[in-house]
Write a protein that holds these residues in place. Structure first.
Motif, short mmCIF file in Angstrom:
data_model
loop_
_atom_site.label_atom_id
_atom_site.label_comp_id
_atom_site.label_asym_id
_atom_site.label_seq_id
_atom_site.Cartn_x
_atom_site.Cartn_y
_atom_site.Cartn_z
N ALA A 280 -22.51 -6.22 -36.10
CA ALA A 280 -21.55 -5.13 -35.99
C ALA A 280 -21.21 -4.96 -34.52
O ALA A 280 -21.90 -5.49 -33.64
CB ALA A 280 -22.11 -3.84 -36.56
N SER A 281 -20.13 -4.19 -34.24
CA SER A 281 -19.69 -3.94 -32.87
C SER A 281 -19.39 -2.46 -32.72
O SER A 281 -19.03 -1.79 -33.70
CB SER A 281 -18.46 -4.77 -32.53
OG SER A 281 -18.71 -6.16 -32.66
N SER A 282 -19.52 -1.94 -31.48
CA SER A 282 -19.32 -0.51 -31.26
C SER A 282 -18.92 -0.27 -29.82
O SER A 282 -19.23 -1.08 -28.93
CB SER A 282 -20.59 0.27 -31.59
OG SER A 282 -20.42 1.64 -31.28
N ASN A 283 -18.23 0.88 -29.59
CA ASN A 283 -17.92 1.30 -28.24
C ASN A 283 -18.95 2.30 -27.69
O ASN A 283 -18.89 2.66 -26.52
CB ASN A 283 -16.53 1.94 -28.19
CG ASN A 283 -15.42 0.89 -28.23
OD1 ASN A 283 -15.57 -0.18 -27.66
ND2 ASN A 283 -14.33 1.21 -28.90
N SER A 284 -19.86 2.70 -28.58
CA SER A 284 -20.91 3.66 -28.17
C SER A 284 -22.19 2.90 -27.90
O SER A 284 -22.69 2.16 -28.76
CB SER A 284 -21.12 4.70 -29.27
OG SER A 284 -22.23 5.50 -28.97
N LYS A 285 -22.73 3.11 -26.71
CA LYS A 285 -23.97 2.42 -26.34
C LYS A 285 -25.13 2.91 -27.18
O LYS A 285 -25.95 2.09 -27.66
CB LYS A 285 -24.24 2.64 -24.85
CG LYS A 285 -25.49 1.93 -24.35
CD LYS A 285 -25.67 2.15 -22.85
CE LYS A 285 -26.91 1.43 -22.35
NZ LYS A 285 -27.11 1.63 -20.90
N ASN A 286 -25.23 4.21 -27.39
CA ASN A 286 -26.34 4.77 -28.15
C ASN A 286 -26.28 4.29 -29.60
O ASN A 286 -27.31 3.94 -30.20
CB ASN A 286 -26.31 6.30 -28.10
CG ASN A 286 -26.61 6.83 -26.70
OD1 ASN A 286 -27.33 6.18 -25.93
ND2 ASN A 286 -26.07 7.99 -26.36
N GLU A 287 -25.07 4.30 -30.19
CA GLU A 287 -24.92 3.84 -31.56
C GLU A 287 -25.32 2.37 -31.69
O GLU A 287 -25.98 1.96 -32.66
CB GLU A 287 -23.47 4.03 -32.02
CG GLU A 287 -23.21 3.59 -33.46
CD GLU A 287 -21.77 3.76 -33.86
OE1 GLU A 287 -21.39 3.26 -34.95
OE2 GLU A 287 -20.99 4.37 -33.08
N ALA A 288 -24.93 1.57 -30.70
CA ALA A 288 -25.25 0.16 -30.74
C ALA A 288 -26.75 -0.07 -30.64
O ALA A 288 -27.32 -0.92 -31.35
CB ALA A 288 -24.52 -0.57 -29.61
N ILE A 289 -27.44 0.72 -29.77
CA ILE A 289 -28.89 0.54 -29.60
C ILE A 289 -29.63 0.95 -30.87
O ILE A 289 -30.57 0.28 -31.31
CB ILE A 289 -29.38 1.35 -28.39
CG1 ILE A 289 -28.82 0.74 -27.09
CG2 ILE A 289 -30.90 1.40 -28.34
CD1 ILE A 289 -29.14 1.55 -25.85
N ASN A 290 -29.19 2.05 -31.49
CA ASN A 290 -29.84 2.50 -32.73
C ASN A 290 -29.65 1.46 -33.84
O ASN A 290 -30.59 1.16 -34.60
CB ASN A 290 -29.25 3.84 -33.17
CG ASN A 290 -29.63 4.97 -32.21
OD1 ASN A 290 -30.68 4.89 -31.54
ND2 ASN A 290 -28.81 6.01 -32.14
#
Length: 310
Positions: A280-290
């Motif tokens: 998956a891909s995301s612009n949110s660092k926290n969301e990506a780490i979780n």
């Protein structure tokens, strides 16, 4: 067997045959040619010349005679010398003729004059190809034939013969001319008609193409222009499932993740020429780490986070 026969045999296989104490016969290959005056065609051949300076024995002629007559080399050489002496004696008084080779004579300076014979072609690749004479092609124009026919059956429309000549005679004369011209000019007439049809078809085709090129299409009520604002979606954080050397393996991994419900994507080829596939891909660092931690606990410990700065 005379010396001339042995020389002739060797000229088929060698470019130079030396007769010791006499001279050398040299052949040069020439291509096919045509005589435009006599309309004669000649096959490729060997041109035979004579060089009086080639008198040193190279052993070719003597060895061939020795093997053919089953005698010693020295005996064959003696036979050559004897025949050369007889040639020289003959040349003092008359012309020497060597069968299938040519004729020799001596000029006022005491030099040999050689005239090659044209009866044999020593080029083996042209075996069986003789000279051929073809008559010139005569071309007669149709106009000349028509003029000849007009002189044979002229029609002179004068007042006297118009009034006195019966109608059937005029028709007969016209029919004679038409028959004569018909047998000669029917093919020419057909050619002219065919060319006219082709020219007419080409003209129609050109006119059609011109009409199409000049045609304009007008829309009575044009639709208003629509402006669409499309923003390209970019992501900075990608959870990588793997990088593959073969693109087909990357496709297999992508399908596998999509079936499991992930919003998987192929990110392209990195600098090591490997095709990267993401969970998956995301612009949110926290969301990506979780998301990454969750995947590491439940799916694969080899997953890692790729950060791209745009």
């Amino acid at each position: 067997m005379t010396l001339a026969t042995y020389i002739s045999d060797l000229l088929y296989r060698y470019e130079c045959v030396i007769v010791p104490n006499f001279g050398g016969f040299v052949t040069n290959e020439i291509s096919a040619k045509v005589n435009h005056f006599t309309h004669t065609f000649y096959a490729p051949s060997k041109q035979l010349t004579f060089n009086a300076n080639l008198q040193n024995n190279d052993g070719l002629l003597a060895n061939y005679i020795a093997s053919s007559e089953n005698i010693s080399y020295s005996k064959a050489l003696d036979n050559i010398y004897k025949e050369v002496e007889s040639w020289e004696q003959l040349l003092k008084n008359e012309v020497l003729s060597i069968e299938n080779i040519g004729t020799f004579s001596i000029n006022t300076n005491g030099n040999y004059i050689f005239e090659p014979a044209n009866t044999i072609n020593y080029l083996t690749s042209s075996f069986g190809l003789n000279s051929y004479n073809s008559p010139a092609i005569k071309r007669i124009e149709y106009k000349q034939k028509v003029k000849q026919l007009e002189t044979i059956a002229p029609v002179l429309p004068t007042k006297e013969n118009t009034s006195k000549t019966p109608a059937f005679i005029k028709y007969a004369a016209s029919a004679a001319i038409l028959f004569a011209l018909g047998t000669l000019g029917w093919n020419e007439y057909q050619k002219i008609e065919y060319n006219n049809l082709v020219a007419e078809a080409q003209q129609q085709q050109q006119q059609l193409e011109k009409t199409i090129q000049e045609a304009t299409f007008v829309i009575a009520n044009p639709l208003p222009a629509i402006t669409l604002n499309v923003t390209k979606q970019t992501y900075n954080y990608h959870i990588i499932a793997g990088a593959f050397r073969e693109p087909i393996n990357a496709e297999k991994k992508l399908n596998e993740l999509v079936e499991k419900g992930y919003n998987a994507k192929i990110l392209g080829v990195n600098k090591w020429n490997l095709t990267q596939v993401s969970y998956a891909s995301s612009n949110s660092k926290n969301e990506a780490i979780n998301t990454l931690n969750n995947i590491k606990r439940t799916i694969s410990k080899d997953a890692w986070l790729l950060v791209k700065e745009y």
